[in-house]
Structures are given as C-alpha cells and as structure tokens.
Design a protein around this motif. Structure first.
Motif, PDB file in Angstrom:
ATOM      1  N   UNK A  72       6.797   7.001   0.904  1.00 30.15           N
ATOM      2  CA  UNK A  72       6.965   5.594   1.256  1.00 30.15           C
ATOM      3  C   UNK A  72       7.290   5.262   2.504  1.00 30.15           C
ATOM      4  N   UNK A  73       8.041   6.280   3.323  1.00 37.67           N
ATOM      5  CA  UNK A  73       8.238   6.351   4.530  1.00 37.67           C
ATOM      6  C   UNK A  73       7.547   6.939   5.587  1.00 37.67           C
ATOM      7  N   UNK A  74       6.100   7.023   5.348  1.00 43.69           N
ATOM      8  CA  UNK A  74       5.153   7.491   6.059  1.00 43.69           C
ATOM      9  C   UNK A  74       4.970   6.946   7.510  1.00 43.69           C
ATOM     10  N   UNK A  75       4.938   5.540   7.394  1.00 40.70           N
ATOM     11  CA  UNK A  75       4.786   5.010   8.690  1.00 40.70           C
ATOM     12  C   UNK A  75       5.928   4.935   9.651  1.00 40.70           C
ATOM     13  N   UNK A  76       7.078   4.932   8.993  1.00 43.96           N
ATOM     14  CA  UNK A  76       8.193   5.178  10.000  1.00 43.96           C
ATOM     15  C   UNK A  76       8.719   6.568  10.338  1.00 43.96           C
ATOM     16  N   UNK A  77       8.506   7.578   9.543  1.00 47.83           N
ATOM     17  CA  UNK A  77       8.755   8.978   9.810  1.00 47.83           C
ATOM     18  C   UNK A  77       7.630   9.962   9.203  1.00 47.83           C
ATOM     19  N   UNK A 103       0.911  -1.214  -0.100  1.00 50.10           N
ATOM     20  CA  UNK A 103       0.148   0.012  -0.180  1.00 50.10           C
ATOM     21  C   UNK A 103       0.793   1.209  -0.128  1.00 50.10           C
ATOM     22  N   UNK A 104       1.821   1.182   0.722  1.00 50.12           N
ATOM     23  CA  UNK A 104       2.789   2.527   1.042  1.00 50.12           C
ATOM     24  C   UNK A 104       3.489   2.798  -0.395  1.00 50.12           C
ATOM     25  N   UNK A 105       3.842   1.559  -0.865  1.00 48.16           N
ATOM     26  CA  UNK A 105       4.613   1.797  -2.368  1.00 48.16           C
ATOM     27  C   UNK A 105       3.813   2.296  -3.429  1.00 48.16           C
ATOM     28  N   UNK A 106       2.529   1.623  -3.296  1.00 47.02           N
ATOM     29  CA  UNK A 106       1.551   2.189  -4.507  1.00 47.02           C
ATOM     30  C   UNK A 106       1.251   3.710  -3.964  1.00 47.02           C
ATOM     31  N   UNK A 107       1.304   4.286  -3.083  1.00 42.42           N
ATOM     32  CA  UNK A 107       0.909   5.743  -2.676  1.00 42.42           C
ATOM     33  C   UNK A 107       1.946   6.287  -2.900  1.00 42.42           C
ATOM     34  N   UNK A 154      -2.227  12.550   3.040  1.00 43.04           N
ATOM     35  CA  UNK A 154      -1.828  11.016   3.452  1.00 43.04           C
ATOM     36  C   UNK A 154      -0.844  11.327   4.772  1.00 43.04           C
ATOM     37  N   UNK A 155       0.091  12.218   4.529  1.00 44.90           N
ATOM     38  CA  UNK A 155       0.828  12.532   5.638  1.00 44.90           C
ATOM     39  C   UNK A 155       0.322  12.931   6.977  1.00 44.90           C
TER      40      UNK A 155
END
Length: 437
Positions: free
Chosen positions: A68-73, A26-30, A96-97
C-alpha cells in the motif's frame, strides 16, 4: 484534453501521499490482493517452518499489506519482497514493487542495485525449490532443467516490470517536461500579447499626436492668413474696391487649399481604418495579431500621408507676402532632395513660425534663412519688433500655445535641434537643424 498548470494546481487531491483518490484505490486494491496471496502462501510456509498456521497467515497478511505504501516508499516495498522471497511468497509484491521503483525519480544506481538483489534472490530460491521438487520426485527431468527453470523464472519475474517501469518513468518525465514547456509558452504568449498591445497603444498615441500636429499646421496657418486678409478686406472694402476683390479672392483660395489638405488627410485616415477593419474581419487573429495589425495600420497612415516639401517654400512665402508681411528669404548652399519627412518638417517649421508672426507680430518684417549643408539642413525664421500700429492688428488671432511645442516635437523626432526665443532687439527667433540622413 490537455491540462494547464493552473488546472492541475487547483485539482482536488487524494488522501495522505496520494495525488488522486483513484491512485489510492488502486494501491489499496493491490495491497489487498497481495495480502491474500501472501496469506495463502503463508500456510505452506508455516507448515515447512513448523510454526502455527495462524502465525503464517498473519505474517503473510502483514508482509503483503506493505504494497500500500509503494508510491511513498518503493525501496521499502522491494526490500520486503526480497526478504520474504526465501519463504516463497510475495511474488505480486515483488513485481509491482520493481515496476514502481523503476518508474520513480530515484537514481539509476539504486534501481539497478535493488533489481540485481531481487534477481539474485529469486534465482537462488527458484534453484533450490526446483531442485527440491526433483529430489522428491515431483519432476522427472534432466539436471539441465534446474538452472534453466531458475534463470527463466528469475528473469521473467524481474526484467519485464523493471523495463516497463523505466519506460513509464521516462514517458512521465517527458510529458511533465512538455507540460512545463506548454505552460511557459502560454505565459510568453500572454506577455507578448501585452507588449504588442502596449506597442499598438503607443503607435495610436503617436498617430494621434501626428494628426494633431498636421491639423494644427494646416488650420492655423491657412485660417490665420484668411483672418488677416478678412481684416484687411474690411479695412479697404469702401476705399479700394479692387483691392478688396483681390483680398476676397485670396481668402477663397486659402480656404479651398485648407479644405483640400484636410480632405486628403481625412481620406488617408479613412482608407487606413477601412483596411484595418477588413484585416480584422478576414482572419480571426489572436491578441498578438490584433495588436500588431493596429500598430501596422497606424504606421501605414503615417507613411501614406502626403505633405508639402521645400519646393513649396516660395508659395508659402508668397502667401505671407500677399497678407501684407514683408518677408526676406535667403537660401545658402545648393538645394538637393531630402527624405520626404525631412522636407515636410522643414516646411512646417517655417510655416508655423510665419503663422506665429501673423498672430503675435502682425506687420513686422521677417527674415527666413534656409541653409543646405553637407549633412544637415538648417532653417531660421526671425522677425523684427512689430509696429505699434498695424492694419492687421484688429484681426485678434487666437493662440492655442501648441505651435512651438509641435515644431520641437517634429524636429526632435528626426534627431535634430530646435531653439526658439525672443531676440535682444525685441523680436522673436525660431531656429532648427535637422540631420540630412
């Protein structure tokens, strides 16, 4: 379908910082969609800034890929979206952020500060953009439209993802709390089941010990008297037929009494076991219920078992006297009613003590003393040294060595004191004191 803590711990994880492969996809697609959006918007940015179009596209792709790094940072994603807002790109990344930031475990003051920065940045950019469009003549509306459009767009791009993220984060924390409580409850239930099983096993062991004591008291005393009478019957069968007939009748009476007591005891056990089987077959109980039912059944068997009382003491003394023992009974204090278990224990102590006299000191004179006191009942059985030659000495009564131990267990279980041992004169004394309440 709920998932326990162990199942979540053993579930396969995703790559790098993702918990699942689905989240990574999902994150890669976004990030791909955001990169394409920023690349398209980078063309216009390059034309306005007077830089090569390729540079604008590359800048847009790099900026949009940060999603792509929205969950980590999540903070870095929101800061990048705020930074590229003046270039009029990164709208998807900003939405999304903000959602990811609001749904995270970060402090509320950080979330509020970044959301406010994003709102102000979007408000300024939209105000300038709408004003420029109106200045170029692309929009022919009044001056009121500029602040209206800027505020509406800024709030619409900021408030919905922020509120949705806060709701999802709160719901996620609630679900995690419920899972932890469910896991904790499951562990507590398992612990309770183990403890209930231990209590049931303890109750079964106590019931076995109680039944063993009852069987010992019934069999040992009755059968000992039967053996003594049988020995006397053998000795006088030819010399005194009438006495032999009397002894034979006594042996028969004692045998019937022993059988009656054994049948009563076994009947209680069978009825208790039958009720337990019916309870188990009627309701499919869990581990805690089964263990509790077993403990309750053992307790019922103990409660329902009927035994002798102090009112049967004269009959007990008479049986020993009929077997040839000289017994002196003395009672002190006013007789009164006690709890059933107290009377049964007092009776059994005297009974077992007399049985031991028959076994080990046949023919010895015995003194039985019973004292009714204010808050206790005391009993003592003492025999003189046995005569060297006894008519019943040929009975050769066996001893299992459990009589004194059983008496002590009975008395101590009621909070009393039990003492036994030889006397200075060569006899033996058994003493017990039982609280009356």
């Amino acid at each position: 379908m709920t998932t326990t803590g162990e199942e979540r711990a053993t579930a396969p994880g995703g790559p790098w910082w993702w918990d699942r492969w689905r989240s990574a996809a999902l994150d890669v697609g976004l990030a791909v969609v955001s990169a394409l959006e920023c690349a398209a918007e980078g063309i216009r940015f390059a034309e306005d800034a007077g830089i090569p179009v390729a540079a604008g596209i590359v800048f847009g792709v790099l900026a949009g890929s940060v999603l792509v790094v929205r969950r980590k940072w999540p903070i870095a994603v929101v800061l990048v979206s705020i930074a590229i807002t003046p270039a009029q790109m990164g709208y998807l990344m900003g939405i999304v952020g903000l959602y990811t930031l609001a749904a995270s475990e970060l402090p509320r003051r950080i979330i509020g500060s970044l959301a406010g920065m994003s709102l102000v940045g979007m408000l300024i950019v939209m105000f300038v953009r709408v004003r420029q469009d109106m200045a170029r003549g692309e929009l022919d509306l009044g001056d009121w439209f500029v602040p209206f459009a800027a505020i509406t767009t800024a709030v619409g791009m900021t408030a919905p993802p922020l509120l949705l993220g806060l709701y999802v984060g709160a719901r996620r924390r609630l679900m995690e709390s419920l899972r932890e409580r469910a896991d904790s409850l499951e562990r507590e239930l398992m612990l309770l089941a183990e403890r209930a099983e231990e209590r049931a096993e303890w109750a079964r062991n106590e019931e076995r010990t109680r039944i063993a004591r009852e069987m010992h008291d019934v069999v040992a005393h009755r059968v000992s008297l039967m053996v003594v009478h049988a020995a006397a019957l053998q000795a006088v069968a030819r010399k005194d037929p009438e006495k032999a007939v009397k002894n034979a009748a006594l042996v028969g009476d004692m045998g019937r009494q022993a059988l009656t007591e054994l049948r009563e005891m076994l009947g209680v056990l069978r009825s208790g076991d039958g009720r337990e089987r019916r309870e188990r077959s009627a309701v499919p109980l869990a581990a805690v219920g089964v263990a509790a039912a077993a403990a309750a059944s053992a307790s019922r068997v103990a409660d329902e078992a009927e035994g002798p009382s102090l009112s049967d003491m004269d009959e007990l003394i008479g049986q020993s006297a009929a077997a040839g023992m000289v017994v002196d009974l003395s009672v002190e204090g006013d007789a009164r009613a006690y709890a059933a278990e107290i009377e049964q224990t007092a009776y059994r102590v005297v009974q077992e003590a007399l049985t031991n006299v028959h076994k080990h000191a046949a023919g010895a004179k015995t003194y039985v003393r019973l004292a009714h006191r204010v808050s206790e009942i005391a009993m003592q059985v003492e025999n003189e040294p046995p005569p060297e030659v006894s008519s019943a000495s040929s009975a050769r009564l066996p001893s299992g060595g459990n009589g004194l131990l059983g008496m002590k267990e009975r008395v101590v279980a009621l909070g009393g004191v039990f003492v036994s041992g030889p006397t200075d004169a060569g006899g033996f004394r058994v003493s017990a004191v039982i609280p009356a309440s």
